[in-house]
Design a protein around this motif. Structure first.
Motif, mmCIF file in Angstrom:
data_model
loop_
_atom_site.group_PDB
_atom_site.id
_atom_site.type_symbol
_atom_site.label_atom_id
_atom_site.label_comp_id
_atom_site.label_asym_id
_atom_site.label_seq_id
_atom_site.Cartn_x
_atom_site.Cartn_y
_atom_site.Cartn_z
ATOM 1 N N LEU A 298 0.819 -1.222 0.000
ATOM 2 C CA LEU A 298 0.000 0.000 0.000
ATOM 3 C C LEU A 298 0.850 1.268 0.000
ATOM 4 O O LEU A 298 0.536 2.217 -0.710
ATOM 5 N N ASP B 213 3.150 1.961 -3.457
ATOM 6 C CA ASP B 213 2.473 2.255 -4.719
ATOM 7 C C ASP B 213 2.409 3.776 -4.890
ATOM 8 O O ASP B 213 1.787 4.464 -4.083
ATOM 9 N N GLN C 260 0.734 5.574 -6.747
ATOM 10 C CA GLN C 260 -0.626 6.063 -6.970
ATOM 11 C C GLN C 260 -1.474 6.038 -5.695
ATOM 12 O O GLN C 260 -2.586 6.540 -5.678
ATOM 13 N N SER C 261 -0.956 5.444 -4.646
ATOM 14 C CA SER C 261 -1.707 5.244 -3.411
ATOM 15 C C SER C 261 -1.581 6.440 -2.470
ATOM 16 O O SER C 261 -0.488 6.977 -2.290
ATOM 17 N N LEU D 275 -9.222 7.294 -4.016
ATOM 18 C CA LEU D 275 -9.597 5.878 -4.045
ATOM 19 C C LEU D 275 -11.017 5.727 -4.555
ATOM 20 O O LEU D 275 -11.861 6.603 -4.342
ATOM 21 N N GLN E 87 -12.572 0.207 -3.336
ATOM 22 C CA GLN E 87 -11.221 -0.040 -2.797
ATOM 23 C C GLN E 87 -11.205 0.220 -1.300
ATOM 24 O O GLN E 87 -10.607 -0.548 -0.539
#
Length: 136
Positions: free
Chosen positions: A77, A80, A82-83, A107, A111
């Motif tokens: 998590l 990433d 993009q997280s 998100l 998700q």
């Protein structure tokens, strides 16, 4: 549909045997199961010197602490790009990630449901976890 801070309560309370309680002194925390044996899986973290925004230098004021199953899940998590999830030194060795409520819109709601359900499963009694996931 994108997630929002308003989704936290509805997602958490849709899970079996969840209640909003208090932990870490005075912090609102979603716990499972209800009652004295409840264990926190999502906590609203107070601003503190250990969680500083690297851009502004200010303490984060809208952090959630969400339990994860293990170190590998945590790394997945937070690594990433993009997280919106991240960690801080204070949480080294602790299976949890942080996210700003203001970034939940990055998100999809589905998700967020999955992440919170997995957090719940780390603290819920095994029988409850089996029943919940069997009926999904």
């Amino acid at each position: 549909m994108r997630a929002s801070p308003a989704d936290i309560e509805s997602i958490c309370l849709s899970l079996p045997e969840v209640e909003l309680g208090i932990s870490w002194g005075d912090r609102p925390t979603y716990k499972v199961p209800r009652g004295a044996k409840g264990r926190g899986f999502l906590l609203y973290r107070a601003p503190g010197k250990t969680a500083i925004d690297p851009v502004s230098g200010d303490m984060f004021t809208d952090l959630l602490v969400i339990q994860v199953a293990d170190e590998m899940t945590k790394r997945t998590l937070v690594q990433d790009p993009q997280s919106p999830f991240f960690t801080i030194d204070h949480f080294n060795g602790y299976n949890a990630v942080l996210v700003q409520e203001s970034r939940l819109g990055e998100l999809e709601r589905d998700q967020l449901v999955e992440i919170i359900a997995d957090a719940w499963a780390t603290k819920a009694p095994p029988r409850l976890v089996r029943e919940y996931f069997a009926n999904r």
